[in-house]
Design an enzyme around this catalytic site. Sequence first.
Site, PDB file in Angstrom:
ATOM      1  N   SER A  41       0.867  -1.180   0.000  1.00 39.96           N
ATOM      2  CA  SER A  41       0.000   0.000   0.000  1.00 39.96           C
ATOM      3  C   SER A  41       0.905   1.232   0.000  1.00 39.96           C
ATOM      4  O   SER A  41       1.038   1.939   0.990  1.00 39.96           O
ATOM      5  CB  SER A  41      -0.932  -0.014   1.221  1.00 39.96           C
ATOM      6  OG  SER A  41      -0.195  -0.120   2.409  1.00 39.96           O
ATOM      7  N   HIS A 150      -3.298  -6.000   3.056  1.00 37.19           N
ATOM      8  CA  HIS A 150      -2.337  -6.913   3.681  1.00 37.19           C
ATOM      9  C   HIS A 150      -2.987  -8.193   4.195  1.00 37.19           C
ATOM     10  O   HIS A 150      -2.293  -9.157   4.489  1.00 37.19           O
ATOM     11  CB  HIS A 150      -1.661  -6.239   4.882  1.00 37.19           C
ATOM     12  CG  HIS A 150      -0.761  -5.114   4.508  1.00 37.19           C
ATOM     13  ND1 HIS A 150      -0.128  -4.322   5.430  1.00 37.19           N
ATOM     14  CD2 HIS A 150      -0.379  -4.643   3.299  1.00 37.19           C
ATOM     15  CE1 HIS A 150       0.595  -3.409   4.818  1.00 37.19           C
ATOM     16  NE2 HIS A 150       0.459  -3.577   3.521  1.00 37.19           N
ATOM     17  N   GLU A 159      -4.061  -2.116   9.876  1.00 38.32           N
ATOM     18  CA  GLU A 159      -3.228  -2.644  10.965  1.00 38.32           C
ATOM     19  C   GLU A 159      -3.780  -2.251  12.330  1.00 38.32           C
ATOM     20  O   GLU A 159      -4.135  -1.097  12.550  1.00 38.32           O
ATOM     21  CB  GLU A 159      -1.791  -2.089  10.853  1.00 38.32           C
ATOM     22  CG  GLU A 159      -1.096  -2.521   9.580  1.00 38.32           C
ATOM     23  CD  GLU A 159       0.153  -1.689   9.271  1.00 38.32           C
ATOM     24  OE1 GLU A 159       0.732  -1.104  10.201  1.00 38.32           O
ATOM     25  OE2 GLU A 159       0.514  -1.628   8.089  1.00 38.32           O
ATOM     26  N   GLU A 202       2.068  -9.151   7.161  1.00 40.17           N
ATOM     27  CA  GLU A 202       2.993  -8.670   8.194  1.00 40.17           C
ATOM     28  C   GLU A 202       2.951  -9.509   9.462  1.00 40.17           C
ATOM     29  O   GLU A 202       3.428  -9.101  10.512  1.00 40.17           O
ATOM     30  CB  GLU A 202       2.702  -7.200   8.500  1.00 40.17           C
ATOM     31  CG  GLU A 202       2.942  -6.316   7.282  1.00 40.17           C
ATOM     32  CD  GLU A 202       2.729  -4.838   7.550  1.00 40.17           C
ATOM     33  OE1 GLU A 202       2.096  -4.499   8.578  1.00 40.17           O
ATOM     34  OE2 GLU A 202       3.185  -4.024   6.731  1.00 40.17           O
ATOM     35  N   ASP A 240      -3.168   1.615  11.869  1.00 38.23           N
ATOM     36  CA  ASP A 240      -2.828   2.221  10.579  1.00 38.23           C
ATOM     37  C   ASP A 240      -4.030   1.989   9.680  1.00 38.23           C
ATOM     38  O   ASP A 240      -4.300   0.854   9.271  1.00 38.23           O
ATOM     39  CB  ASP A 240      -1.571   1.586   9.977  1.00 38.23           C
ATOM     40  CG  ASP A 240      -1.230   2.189   8.608  1.00 38.23           C
ATOM     41  OD1 ASP A 240      -1.905   3.167   8.209  1.00 38.23           O
ATOM     42  OD2 ASP A 240      -0.309   1.683   7.949  1.00 38.23           O
ATOM     43  N   GLU A 285      -2.691   6.221  12.283  1.00 40.18           N
ATOM     44  CA  GLU A 285      -1.883   6.469  11.082  1.00 40.18           C
ATOM     45  C   GLU A 285      -2.784   6.543   9.853  1.00 40.18           C
ATOM     46  O   GLU A 285      -3.724   5.754   9.720  1.00 40.18           O
ATOM     47  CB  GLU A 285      -0.873   5.322  10.948  1.00 40.18           C
ATOM     48  CG  GLU A 285       0.117   5.455   9.812  1.00 40.18           C
ATOM     49  CD  GLU A 285       1.046   4.233   9.754  1.00 40.18           C
ATOM     50  OE1 GLU A 285       1.355   3.631  10.819  1.00 40.18           O
ATOM     51  OE2 GLU A 285       1.441   3.859   8.631  1.00 40.18           O
ATOM     52  N   ASP A 312       1.939   8.673   7.006  1.00 40.67           N
ATOM     53  CA  ASP A 312       2.752   7.699   6.260  1.00 40.67           C
ATOM     54  C   ASP A 312       2.644   8.012   4.762  1.00 40.67           C
ATOM     55  O   ASP A 312       3.474   8.740   4.212  1.00 40.67           O
ATOM     56  CB  ASP A 312       2.289   6.273   6.589  1.00 40.67           C
ATOM     57  CG  ASP A 312       2.954   5.211   5.731  1.00 40.67           C
ATOM     58  OD1 ASP A 312       3.959   5.516   5.082  1.00 40.67           O
ATOM     59  OD2 ASP A 312       2.463   4.057   5.699  1.00 40.67           O
ATOM     60  N   LYS A 337      10.182   5.442   6.655  1.00 40.70           N
ATOM     61  CA  LYS A 337      10.527   4.243   5.891  1.00 40.70           C
ATOM     62  C   LYS A 337      11.675   4.591   4.950  1.00 40.70           C
ATOM     63  O   LYS A 337      11.517   5.459   4.075  1.00 40.70           O
ATOM     64  CB  LYS A 337       9.330   3.793   5.049  1.00 40.70           C
ATOM     65  CG  LYS A 337       8.160   3.217   5.854  1.00 40.70           C
ATOM     66  CD  LYS A 337       6.937   3.076   4.961  1.00 40.70           C
ATOM     67  CE  LYS A 337       5.827   2.262   5.620  1.00 40.70           C
ATOM     68  NZ  LYS A 337       4.561   2.392   4.866  1.00 40.70           N
ATOM     69  N   HIS A 365       8.849  -0.920   9.164  1.00 46.19           N
ATOM     70  CA  HIS A 365       9.107  -1.959   8.149  1.00 46.19           C
ATOM     71  C   HIS A 365       8.198  -1.720   6.942  1.00 46.19           C
ATOM     72  O   HIS A 365       7.419  -0.762   6.923  1.00 46.19           O
ATOM     73  CB  HIS A 365       8.817  -3.333   8.762  1.00 46.19           C
ATOM     74  CG  HIS A 365       7.371  -3.523   9.105  1.00 46.19           C
ATOM     75  ND1 HIS A 365       6.774  -4.742   9.227  1.00 46.19           N
ATOM     76  CD2 HIS A 365       6.370  -2.617   9.317  1.00 46.19           C
ATOM     77  CE1 HIS A 365       5.500  -4.599   9.503  1.00 46.19           C
ATOM     78  NE2 HIS A 365       5.232  -3.320   9.568  1.00 46.19           N
ATOM     79  N   LYS A 388       7.483   0.205  14.341  1.00 48.19           N
ATOM     80  CA  LYS A 388       6.486  -0.831  14.027  1.00 48.19           C
ATOM     81  C   LYS A 388       7.104  -1.813  13.056  1.00 48.19           C
ATOM     82  O   LYS A 388       7.493  -1.463  11.948  1.00 48.19           O
ATOM     83  CB  LYS A 388       5.149  -0.237  13.545  1.00 48.19           C
ATOM     84  CG  LYS A 388       5.133   0.440  12.207  1.00 48.19           C
ATOM     85  CD  LYS A 388       3.675   0.557  11.695  1.00 48.19           C
ATOM     86  CE  LYS A 388       3.627   0.824  10.222  1.00 48.19           C
ATOM     87  NZ  LYS A 388       2.293   0.917   9.674  1.00 48.19           N
TER      88      LYS A 388
HETATM   89  P1  PGA Z   1       3.207  -1.139   3.039  1.00 50.85           P
HETATM   90  O1  PGA Z   1       2.389  -1.026   4.389  1.00 50.85           O
HETATM   91  O2  PGA Z   1       4.590  -1.547   3.360  1.00 50.85           O
HETATM   92  O3  PGA Z   1       2.427  -2.142   2.251  1.00 50.85           O
HETATM   93  O4  PGA Z   1       3.153   0.249   2.419  1.00 50.85           O
HETATM   94  C1  PGA Z   1       2.930  -0.535   5.565  1.00 50.85           C
HETATM   95  C2  PGA Z   1       2.217   0.709   6.009  1.00 50.85           C
HETATM   96  O5  PGA Z   1       1.275   1.165   5.344  1.00 50.85           O
HETATM   97  O6  PGA Z   1       2.592   1.286   7.023  1.00 50.85           O
HETATM   98 ZN    ZN Z   2       0.985   2.994   6.823  1.00 53.60          ZN
END
Ligand code: PGA
Ligand code: ZN
Length: 414
Positions: A41, A150, A159, A202, A240, A285, A312, A337, A365, A388
């Site tokens: 995503s 996910h 999440e 995840e 999230d 998030e 994010d 990230k 991650h 996270k």
């Molecule tokens: P992604 O998801 O690694 O698939 O982008 C993680 C997140 O959205 O925090």
């Molecule tokens: Zn996110």
Amino acid sequence: MKIKNITTKQIQDSNGKPTISTEITLEDGSTGIGTVPSGASTGKTEVLELKDEDGGMSKAIGNIEVIKNGISDKDFNTQEEFDTFLIQLDGTEQKSTLGGNTILSCSIAFAKAMAVSQKLELYEYIGKIHGNTQYTLPTPQILVMEGAKHGNWATDIQEYMLVPNMDVFKTFDKAFNAGTNVFRKIKEILEEKGYSTDIGFEGAYCPKEIQSNAEAFDIIVQSITDFGYTPGEDFTIAIDIASSEFFDEQKNMYILKREGKELTPEQWLELQIQWYEKYPISSIEDPFAQEDWTNWSRLNTEIGDRYQIVGDDLLTTNVSRIQQGIDTKAINSVLIKLNQIGTVTETLNAIKLTTANNMTCVISHRSGETLDTTISDLAVGTSSKYCKFGGPTKEERYVKYKRLLDIENKLLVR
Ligand code: PGA
Ligand code: ZN
């Protein structure tokens, strides 16, 4: 410091998709390997993940040759010098010439090799270039349930994470251990309900039988209570929402498939507030889509004094977008990230800007991960407040928690 050699190869990430692994050898013989994760995503403004038509890495691997040729006999004394070289050689905003993944594999490999050369742990090397020596462990946001892209769209929310209260648990070790206790309880509750115990990308539960987004909160609250902890005191919940994944731009509506609801941004805000008032939630998030700045600002202005509002997809670890988030008061926390921006130096700049504005960082991650543990060292080296790393049991996630446990042990014996 000169670079003696760079070698690279294709490996598979935790979703079985090709990614890149690069090894750098410095002139003094020190080596480091950088491997790159991959998001599902992803935010629109992330740097490009260069892939072949069939998803392979041959183009990215070919570009390592371009980097090698560009280096020739150059000297790199700092991480910044090396990363600036990579950025300039690429020459584009989105790192679309060489690929953000190609560049990041080199940037991480160089950082690890430099740490070895300087006889430092990676977190110490990161601390040194970041100007930090007061190493602290991050508070983990431990993933226990997942949905959306996910997790088979078990829920619209992507999440659900446990946030241990560090005033109660004191050490990372105790907090992580308590989190895994609750994680196991969730499995028992799901089995009692006759729900599946499928695991998402995840490493957390994504039962397709779940009826609503709120039911996942109920299950988590029950699991905290069942183990003898107090929801809201021992643990709070972080979510999230990854709401860009279910925002319909044309209609300007949030489409909640699991609940069969099409909501205007106002109605979506109202529903969220109901959850936040009912459940012990502390961190939120991506509550709104990645270009919906106005509603981000509304939410943060309304509840940002009581909740962590984490950007994010909105910010993609990009300093100009983080600055926009600060200027518009859209956020009070930034998800970090490495592969959204593509180099260690730019990631550290994003962290600097965030903390200079009294906001928290959540080191994160990706849904497609490798066994690389750089992000654990990044969290400690920058003394970031949160991390996270996913569910506690899947290997590619567990190694990152394990690295934090090892670092905590090292720091405690000093
Ligand atoms: P992604 O998801 O690694 O698939 O982008 C993680 C997140 O959205 O925090
Ligand atoms: Zn996110």
